[in-house]
Every structure is written in C-alpha cells, then in structure tokens.
Design an enzyme around this catalytic site. Structure first.
Site, PDB file in Angstrom:
ATOM      1  N   ASP A 124       0.863  -1.165   0.000  1.00 29.13           N
ATOM      2  CA  ASP A 124       0.000   0.000   0.000  1.00 29.13           C
ATOM      3  C   ASP A 124       0.913   1.231   0.000  1.00 29.13           C
ATOM      4  O   ASP A 124       2.110   1.118   0.275  1.00 29.13           O
ATOM      5  CB  ASP A 124      -0.879  -0.044   1.255  1.00 29.13           C
ATOM      6  CG  ASP A 124      -1.638   1.243   1.474  1.00 29.13           C
ATOM      7  OD1 ASP A 124      -2.356   1.664   0.551  1.00 29.13           O
ATOM      8  OD2 ASP A 124      -1.505   1.828   2.569  1.00 29.13           O
ATOM      9  N   ASP A 176      -0.303   5.085   1.023  1.00 27.45           N
ATOM     10  CA  ASP A 176      -0.612   6.016   2.118  1.00 27.45           C
ATOM     11  C   ASP A 176      -0.601   5.302   3.468  1.00 27.45           C
ATOM     12  O   ASP A 176      -1.323   4.326   3.672  1.00 27.45           O
ATOM     13  CB  ASP A 176      -1.993   6.636   1.910  1.00 27.45           C
ATOM     14  CG  ASP A 176      -2.041   7.581   0.729  1.00 27.45           C
ATOM     15  OD1 ASP A 176      -1.104   8.384   0.577  1.00 27.45           O
ATOM     16  OD2 ASP A 176      -3.022   7.514  -0.050  1.00 27.45           O
ATOM     17  N   ASP A 226      -1.475  -0.707   6.049  1.00 29.66           N
ATOM     18  CA  ASP A 226      -1.722  -0.131   7.376  1.00 29.66           C
ATOM     19  C   ASP A 226      -3.194  -0.113   7.754  1.00 29.66           C
ATOM     20  O   ASP A 226      -3.534   0.340   8.844  1.00 29.66           O
ATOM     21  CB  ASP A 226      -1.184   1.295   7.436  1.00 29.66           C
ATOM     22  CG  ASP A 226      -1.964   2.238   6.526  1.00 29.66           C
ATOM     23  OD1 ASP A 226      -2.123   1.908   5.333  1.00 29.66           O
ATOM     24  OD2 ASP A 226      -2.417   3.302   6.986  1.00 29.66           O
TER      25      ASP A 226
END
Length: 212
Positions: free
Chosen positions: A10, A12, A165
């Site tokens: 990922d 961000d 995250d």
C-alpha cells in the site's frame, strides 16, 4: 517468508506518512463546502478506499460526491501544506528487498495521477515492477488490484504478500487469498489489523528486511 516472490505495498500510511495531510485536506474540503468536519478517527477509517467511495462514506452526500472529490484533489495538491514524507528507512529497505531478488509492486487507493506524482517526487518509481490504483480497479477490499498485479507479473497469488496499514488492505489480501503483513504506524490501530490474521504486524519499516 522465503517462499514468497512478490511483495505488494500500500502507499498512504505504509510507504509514505500522508495520513496527517489526508486528514487535514478532508477538513478543508468540509470547510469549503460548509459541511460539518468529520472527526480525525472517521477520516482515518476511510483511508485506503478509492476517493469517491471514501467521500461518500464520510459526508453521505451522494449528489455532491463528485464535486467534493474534485475539491479534495484541488486542496490536496494546491492548498493544504501539511508535510508528508517517506517513513524512515523506506529507500534503504526497498533497496535491500530488491537486492534479495523480490519483485515489488504497489496497490493503492490513490489515483493514477497522484501515485505517479508521488513516486516521481520520492524517486521510488524504479523499485516497482507493477502498480494499480483506484482509477484502474475496484476499491479495496476488492481483490482486483492484487489479482491484476499477479497476472501482469505472472506470479501466483500464493507467492505474494500484501503489506498495508488498514483493515481494507488486509481484507483485500484475504479476498485475494494472499498472505499479509500489517504496519502499526499508519491509519488503523493494531486492534483493527489483528482480525485479518496477518503473518506479522511491524512497528518500523526496517523490520521487513528481517521478515524476508
């Protein structure tokens, strides 16, 4: 993790510390349109979704979703000055993983234009053999991004691992039937990552090198 060949990241909150900028941008968009500011926690919960899906969830204004999304793009690039930087040791760790022979990729809720801009600014483009964004695939937690990356690179899903995250990242991995690793320094707390049975949850980016 020695049986893995492909590591999908990922962006961000995983590679780049953009969460504060995203939170502030959403608040500025609310101000611009005279809407109630969502809470910080509410904004953090939608990070990882494609932009229009996230905007609709936050503001529940279906008829204004497109306009709000356009405002978000303008504010993020031109008005909000919240700094966003790579997490510590990202460059060194990506170098180490690439030197170990792993293929690296990105699956992100960002737009193609946004991802390309940040990859250029951070000089990380050369690390990644494939990328997918919310412009090209269904929003997380659909497995489409991961499965398209695996298909493009001709690597079986059971040879891949997703690193992210948010619960959406790990749910996407589950839906694609690939392993996952959570990071504790992004948008969602560990308590939201654990139910998706990641093989590990790391507190610092450099821990990835030891896992692989």
């Amino acid at each position: 993790m020695t049986a893995k060949e492909l590591i999908i990241f990922d962006w961000d909150g995983t590679i780049m510390d953009t969460v504060p900028k995203i939170v502030n941008t959403v608040k500025l968009v609310a101000d611009r349109h005279q809407l109630t500011r969502p809470s910080d926690d509410a904004i953090r919960q939608i990070i990882g979704l494609s932009l229009e899906v996230a905007i609709e969830k936050l503001f529940n204004e279906p008829s204004a979703t497109f306009e709000l999304a356009q405002s978000y793009k303008e504010v993020y690039v031109s008005e909000d000055d919240t700094p966003s930087t790579l997490f510590p040791h990202v460059f060194e760790c990506l170098t180490a993983l690439k030197n170990k022979g792993y293929t690296l990729a990105v699956a992100t809720g960002k737009s193609r234009k946004g991802l390309d801009r940040l990859m250029h600014e951070t000089q990380l483009s050369s690390f990644f053999k494939a990328t997918r964004t919310a412009c090209e695939c269904a929003s997380k937690p659909s497995p489409e991004m991961i499965l398209e990356i695996c298909s493009e690179l001709n690597i079986a899903p059971n040879k891949a691992v997703m690193i992210g995250d948010t619960s959406m990242d790990l749910a996407m991995a589950q839906n694609a039937k690939v392993a996952s690793i959570g990071v504790s320094f992004g948008a969602h707390p560990v308590s939201q990552l654990e139910p998706y049975a990641p093989v590990a949850i790391i507190d610092q980016f450099e821990q990835l090198v030891d896992l692989f």
